[in-house]
Design a protein around this motif. Structure first.
Motif, PDB file in Angstrom:
ATOM      1  N   VAL A 385     -19.175 -64.805  50.144  1.00 15.05           N
ATOM      2  CA  VAL A 385     -19.640 -65.704  51.217  1.00 15.05           C
ATOM      3  C   VAL A 385     -20.256 -66.965  50.612  1.00 15.05           C
ATOM      4  N   GLY A 386     -21.051 -66.794  49.538  1.00 17.91           N
ATOM      5  CA  GLY A 386     -21.661 -67.940  48.888  1.00 17.91           C
ATOM      6  C   GLY A 386     -20.643 -68.886  48.287  1.00 17.91           C
ATOM      7  N   ALA A 387     -19.580 -68.324  47.702  1.00 24.54           N
ATOM      8  CA  ALA A 387     -18.525 -69.163  47.125  1.00 24.54           C
ATOM      9  C   ALA A 387     -17.798 -69.961  48.206  1.00 24.54           C
ATOM     10  N   ILE A 388     -17.544 -69.314  49.352  1.00 25.74           N
ATOM     11  CA  ILE A 388     -16.909 -70.029  50.476  1.00 25.74           C
ATOM     12  C   ILE A 388     -17.818 -71.154  50.967  1.00 25.74           C
ATOM     13  N   TYR A 389     -19.111 -70.864  51.048  1.00 25.63           N
ATOM     14  CA  TYR A 389     -20.086 -71.890  51.476  1.00 25.63           C
ATOM     15  C   TYR A 389     -20.080 -73.078  50.511  1.00 25.63           C
ATOM     16  N   LEU A 390     -20.126 -72.811  49.201  1.00 28.70           N
ATOM     17  CA  LEU A 390     -20.122 -73.888  48.213  1.00 28.70           C
ATOM     18  C   LEU A 390     -18.832 -74.708  48.298  1.00 28.70           C
TER      19      LEU A 390
END
Length: 452
Positions: A385-390
């Motif tokens: 999820v964090g990678a998608i956000y970044l």
């Protein structure tokens, strides 16, 4: 009972700040170091014609050089001694961290503690020197041929003397920035390397804002569009602040224990896992790997002729800022480094062993290997999820910028770096103030004890 807001206000009060002498020294040292960094960005390389350089740089406006110029704080545009910025050091750090994850002798060094860390830091410095020499030579050769087709040359006296002096100057500037960043980290506030990058971006923001207002004044863009850009930037900042504070809290249970004749009830605590564990590292690493080779290729491609020059120009055109291939590689780099750096900073097996050692456990999960597997499962989902956000934060605004000709400084990457580094620095300041407050309470308690 005081609320969290009251506690925070007390920690950040002017009275506590005025008494925190060590914190004030650290802040003044950090500000002084950043001022030195900005002054260095105005020291030009020897043998450069600034008027011709300005003409040539304006011809490539909006390309990869502008994006790299943002990270260097305008040093590339002025071709100063720190034109390469801190990027060679970051690239060398990436290589060393990758090697320490796959190369067995370097893996062993990581496990040796402080001595191993110092050894890996030496390898990073050696790698920085080698990369800077190669990149400095490529830029020197590219500068000699840049604009040759139009009869404009940024170099006053081309030749080996200019190349060697350029390499030495760029090497000295990069190594000085590397040393300055380490000094900020150890003697100042915040992460020195991140603060240097942020300072370069923030220093260019007034120029970018002035350019936008000037375009609105002359009618190049409408006032409504200007307001839309400002509101969009504020919305991105608010979204970044919200997500950076998001975390998954895993319940940790400690059983009842008996100490002597006393029985202590079991305690509960939480293991916080941030949604964006690697922070601003993935965009910086991905940008570094893309920008440095592209910058050298662009300089070399401008002066090269024949088949080699055509190939370089084709590559730089295909990887221009906002091009589909550039966006795809940038997204892949962000996702890769998000998972890679999370694996570096958080070890589920080590955390599970520590919990087992102190008697802690996750309800419903067996201690040991099962706990490690559960933590790895949760961390993988959070990191995804964090990678998608970044990727979303860095790519969507950059795509709009490339299509609407908005300055890079209002893009997701720059705003992410500025907001993230600011939040980390403020958190460190709060930590120092809190530690100072506790020291004062302990000192008062000792004095009262003596008085009795």
């Amino acid at each position: 009972m005081a609320t969290a807001a009251d506690t925070l206000a007390q920690n950040l009060s002017f009275a506590n700040f005025s008494k925190a002498t060590d914190l004030k020294k650290r802040i003044w040292f950090t500000l002084g170091a950043l001022v030195v960094f900005r002054l260095c960005s105005f020291v030009p390389l020897p043998g450069i014609d600034p008027v011709a350089l300005d003409q040539l740089f304006n011809r490539t406006a909006g390309g990869v050089l502008d994006f790299f110029n943002m990270f260097s704080g305008g040093a590339l545009e002025r071709m100063s001694i720190i034109a390469l910025g801190i990027m060679p050091y970051i690239t060398a750090s990436i290589v060393v961290q990758l090697m320490s994850s796959i190369h067995e002798p370097w893996k062993a060094l990581k496990k040796e503690g402080e001595a191993g860390r110092k050894k890996l830091n030496q390898y990073t410095r050696f790698g920085t020197v080698i990369l800077t020499i190669f990149q400095g030579y490529g830029i020197a050769v590219g500068l000699e041929g840049w604009g040759a087709s139009s009869g404009v040359s940024a170099v006053i006296d081309p030749g080996w003397f200019f190349r060697i002096s350029t390499i030495i100057s760029l090497l000295g500037g990069t190594l000085f920035l590397m040393w300055l960043g380490e000094q900020i980290t150890s003697r100042g506030i915040g992460n020195g390397i991140s603060l240097i990058i942020m300072a370069g971006i923030v220093a260019q923001l007034p120029v970018a804002l002035g350019g936008l207002f000037e375009q609105a004044r002359t009618g190049a863009i409408s006032v409504g569009f200007l307001l839309l850009v400002i509101v969009g930037a504020l919305a991105v900042i608010a979204f970044i602040c919200f997500v950076e504070r998001a975390q998954r809290r895993i319940l940790i249970q400690y059983p009842k224990r008996q100490v002597g004749n006393r029985m202590f009830q079991g305690d509960k605590s939480h293991l916080p896992l941030k949604l964006n564990t690697p922070g601003v590292i993935p965009p910086i690493f991905a940008s570094s790997l893309l920008l440095m080779p592209l910058t050298v290729a662009q300089f070399a491609g401008e002066g090269a002729t024949g088949a080699g020059g055509d190939i370089l120009l084709t590559v730089t055109t295909a990887l221009q800022h906002g091009a589909p291939l550039y966006m795809a590689l940038y997204a892949a780099g962000i996702i890769f480094f998000a998972f890679f750096y999370t694996a570096v900073v958080f070890n589920p097996e080590e955390t599970a062993d520590n919990l087992k050692k102190y008697g802690g456990f996750i309800p419903g999960i067996r201690p040991g290997q099962k706990t490690a597997e559960y933590l790895d499962y949760v961390l993988t989902r959070i990191t995804a999820v964090g990678a998608i956000y970044l990727t979303f934060i860095c790519l969507l605004p950059e795509l709009l910028i490339s299509q609407l000709a908005i300055p890079f400084y209002f893009g997701g990457t720059s705003l992410l770096i500025v907001v993230n580094v600011t939040m980390d620095t403020v958190a460190q300041i709060q930590g120092h103030l809190l530690a100072h407050q506790y020291e004062g309470l302990i000192r008062k308690a000792k004095l009262r004890g003596r008085g009795r």
